[in-house]
Design a protein around this motif. Structure first.
Motif, PDB file in Angstrom:
ATOM      1  N   PHE A  51       0.805  -1.215   0.000  1.00 58.66           N
ATOM      2  CA  PHE A  51       0.000   0.000   0.000  1.00 58.66           C
ATOM      3  C   PHE A  51       0.844   1.273   0.000  1.00 58.66           C
ATOM      4  O   PHE A  51       0.294   2.375  -0.014  1.00 58.66           O
ATOM      5  CB  PHE A  51      -0.930   0.020   1.223  1.00 58.66           C
ATOM      6  N   ALA A  52       2.171   1.126   0.036  1.00 59.23           N
ATOM      7  CA  ALA A  52       3.036   2.299   0.065  1.00 59.23           C
ATOM      8  C   ALA A  52       2.832   3.146  -1.190  1.00 59.23           C
ATOM      9  O   ALA A  52       2.449   2.653  -2.258  1.00 59.23           O
ATOM     10  CB  ALA A  52       4.490   1.871   0.191  1.00 59.23           C
ATOM     11  N   ARG A  53       3.092   4.428  -1.049  1.00 55.34           N
ATOM     12  CA  ARG A  53       2.914   5.425  -2.124  1.00 55.34           C
ATOM     13  C   ARG A  53       1.459   5.535  -2.560  1.00 55.34           C
ATOM     14  O   ARG A  53       1.164   5.924  -3.687  1.00 55.34           O
ATOM     15  CB  ARG A  53       3.799   5.094  -3.328  1.00 55.34           C
ATOM     16  N   GLY A  54       0.534   5.147  -1.675  1.00 52.91           N
ATOM     17  CA  GLY A  54      -0.884   5.287  -1.987  1.00 52.91           C
ATOM     18  C   GLY A  54      -1.373   4.332  -3.052  1.00 52.91           C
ATOM     19  O   GLY A  54      -2.403   4.580  -3.692  1.00 52.91           O
ATOM     20  N   ARG A  55      -0.680   3.220  -3.231  1.00 50.26           N
ATOM     21  CA  ARG A  55      -1.047   2.273  -4.288  1.00 50.26           C
ATOM     22  C   ARG A  55      -2.368   1.581  -3.969  1.00 50.26           C
ATOM     23  O   ARG A  55      -2.629   1.204  -2.834  1.00 50.26           O
ATOM     24  CB  ARG A  55       0.057   1.231  -4.444  1.00 50.26           C
ATOM     25  N   VAL A  56      -3.199   1.396  -4.977  1.00 48.71           N
ATOM     26  CA  VAL A  56      -4.458   0.670  -4.858  1.00 48.71           C
ATOM     27  C   VAL A  56      -4.286  -0.706  -5.496  1.00 48.71           C
ATOM     28  O   VAL A  56      -3.780  -0.821  -6.618  1.00 48.71           O
ATOM     29  CB  VAL A  56      -5.617   1.424  -5.547  1.00 48.71           C
ATOM     30  N   LEU A  57      -4.704  -1.743  -4.791  1.00 51.59           N
ATOM     31  CA  LEU A  57      -4.540  -3.098  -5.301  1.00 51.59           C
ATOM     32  C   LEU A  57      -5.505  -3.390  -6.439  1.00 51.59           C
ATOM     33  O   LEU A  57      -6.500  -2.692  -6.635  1.00 51.59           O
ATOM     34  CB  LEU A  57      -4.762  -4.111  -4.173  1.00 51.59           C
ATOM     35  N   SER A  58      -5.192  -4.445  -7.164  1.00 48.06           N
ATOM     36  CA  SER A  58      -6.064  -4.915  -8.244  1.00 48.06           C
ATOM     37  C   SER A  58      -6.187  -6.430  -8.143  1.00 48.06           C
ATOM     38  O   SER A  58      -5.494  -7.079  -7.346  1.00 48.06           O
ATOM     39  CB  SER A  58      -5.487  -4.530  -9.610  1.00 48.06           C
ATOM     40  N   ALA A  59      -7.048  -7.011  -8.940  1.00 49.97           N
ATOM     41  CA  ALA A  59      -7.254  -8.456  -8.909  1.00 49.97           C
ATOM     42  C   ALA A  59      -5.979  -9.210  -9.269  1.00 49.97           C
ATOM     43  O   ALA A  59      -5.765 -10.340  -8.816  1.00 49.97           O
ATOM     44  CB  ALA A  59      -8.376  -8.842  -9.870  1.00 49.97           C
ATOM     45  N   GLU A  60      -5.111  -8.582 -10.068  1.00 53.55           N
ATOM     46  CA  GLU A  60      -3.870  -9.246 -10.478  1.00 53.55           C
ATOM     47  C   GLU A  60      -2.920  -9.467  -9.307  1.00 53.55           C
ATOM     48  O   GLU A  60      -2.005 -10.300  -9.384  1.00 53.55           O
ATOM     49  CB  GLU A  60      -3.158  -8.418 -11.556  1.00 53.55           C
ATOM     50  N   ASP A  61      -3.120  -8.723  -8.203  1.00 54.73           N
ATOM     51  CA  ASP A  61      -2.254  -8.899  -7.030  1.00 54.73           C
ATOM     52  C   ASP A  61      -2.585 -10.172  -6.271  1.00 54.73           C
ATOM     53  O   ASP A  61      -1.777 -10.643  -5.469  1.00 54.73           O
ATOM     54  CB  ASP A  61      -2.404  -7.704  -6.077  1.00 54.73           C
ATOM     55  N   ILE A  62      -3.769 -10.717  -6.487  1.00 53.77           N
ATOM     56  CA  ILE A  62      -4.250 -11.847  -5.695  1.00 53.77           C
ATOM     57  C   ILE A  62      -4.124 -13.117  -6.530  1.00 53.77           C
ATOM     58  O   ILE A  62      -4.949 -13.397  -7.401  1.00 53.77           O
ATOM     59  CB  ILE A  62      -5.710 -11.624  -5.269  1.00 53.77           C
ATOM     60  N   THR A  63      -3.082 -13.889  -6.259  1.00 50.01           N
ATOM     61  CA  THR A  63      -2.793 -15.079  -7.046  1.00 50.01           C
ATOM     62  C   THR A  63      -2.525 -16.265  -6.112  1.00 50.01           C
ATOM     63  O   THR A  63      -2.521 -16.126  -4.896  1.00 50.01           O
ATOM     64  CB  THR A  63      -1.564 -14.848  -7.939  1.00 50.01           C
ATOM     65  N   GLY A  64      -2.277 -17.428  -6.722  1.00 47.42           N
ATOM     66  CA  GLY A  64      -1.954 -18.626  -5.948  1.00 47.42           C
ATOM     67  C   GLY A  64      -3.160 -19.523  -5.783  1.00 47.42           C
ATOM     68  O   GLY A  64      -4.200 -19.358  -6.438  1.00 47.42           O
TER      69      GLY A  64
END
Length: 305
Positions: A51-64
């Motif tokens: 979440f650093a630098r105000g980053r917003v997550l996306s579905a691509e971050d959730i894998t495995g």
């Protein structure tokens, strides 16, 4: 507001060495290991939060695997929830310091206002009453910080902070820590993550009130008590313990002592010295009483064998 109060909050707001990444993000999140470090990089050799630098997550971050995805989502939910609570405290404390300095130095007069609260309300675009609510909440955040992070992380609501700040002020830090520990235990039994203000109030009241055994209902036609009366000597000991907790613990709370020192330092020191003398006498009598009780127990055991 005194400079001591301002200084007390300053240490809590000191930036960490890595705070240059994003001062709005709590330092612990900037240092916490991220799952996908390839997207976020390193800071001084340390992995930083996703979440650093105000980053917003996306579905691509959730894998495995489904289990890994669930674990990732759960961890990130807890992480961002904690970040939000830290950011709220960060905002309140910073606003409070700015307002306290402005009030102490009467800078509202420089702005052409004779009323501090009206000037502050205009600067913050809020109702005047909110200014003092903010200052009070900041004071409570500073007060409960004495409980330690293991407890303050669960005091995210202003109402709960108010309760615990009052407990610290009236009963002392050790008593407040007991209240928090009991509150967390009872909240867990109820399936809650944190104790509510009403639960903490109830626990503090119960712990501060001497327990009185409940008496059984008696028939009106019966003159015999359902339980034997408590001997006067035993009742006196119970009252002594309750009186000590009520009349000694509360006045010796850090906030109470500080208030007394500010009112009359010389008288406060004199009374503390007298209290210490009386406490030493009480300790000697208590030690003698315990020895007598131990001796009586030994005699009873010897007679029964």
């Amino acid at each position: 507001m005194s400079n001591k109060l301002i200084a007390a909050g300053a240490s809590r707001l000191k930036k960490a060495a890595d705070s240059s990444v994003d001062p709005a993000v709590p330092a612990e999140l900037q240092k916490r290991a991220a799952t996908d470090v390839s997207k976020q990089g390193l800071l001084d050799g340390q992995e930083i939060s996703v979440f650093a630098r105000g980053r917003v997550l996306s579905a691509e971050d959730i894998t495995g695997t489904p289990e890994e995805q669930l674990a990732y989502i759960t961890e990130r939910l807890h992480e961002i929830d904690l970040a939000g609570k830290r950011a709220e405290d960060f905002t309140v404390l910073n606003k409070a310091v700015l307002l306290e300095v402005a009030q102490e130095r009467e800078l509202h007069l420089v702005a052409g206002h004779t009323n501090f609260s009206l000037w502050a309300a205009g600067a913050l675009d809020v109702e005047p009453k909110y200014v003092f609510e903010l200052l009070q909440d900041a004071a409570r955040i500073r007060a409960i910080s004495e409980l330690g992070a293991e407890h303050t992380q669960y005091l995210t609501r202003a109402s709960a902070r108010k309760v615990m700040a009052e407990v610290i002020d009236s009963q002392g830090l050790e008593f407040a820590q007991v209240v928090m520990s009991e509150g967390l235990a009872q909240a867990a039994k109820q399936g809650k993550k944190r104790p509510t203000a009403s639960l903490l109030t109830s626990i503090a009241r119960d712990l501060a009130t001497p327990s009185i055994p409940a008496q059984e209902q008696r028939s009106e036609i019966s003159d015999l008590p359902s339980t034997p009366p408590v001997p006067a000597a035993i009742a006196a000991l119970e009252r002594a313990a309750a009186s000590l907790r009520e009349r000694v613990h509360s006045p010796l709370a850090p906030a109470a002592v500080q208030a007394a020192l500010e009112a009359d330092p010389a008288a406060t020191r004199e009374h503390l010295e007298r209290l210490e003398t009386e406490m030493q006498r009480a300790v000697k009598r208590l030690a003698a009483a315990n020895r007598a009780a131990a001796a009586g127990t030994e005699q009873t055991e010897a007679a029964s064998t």
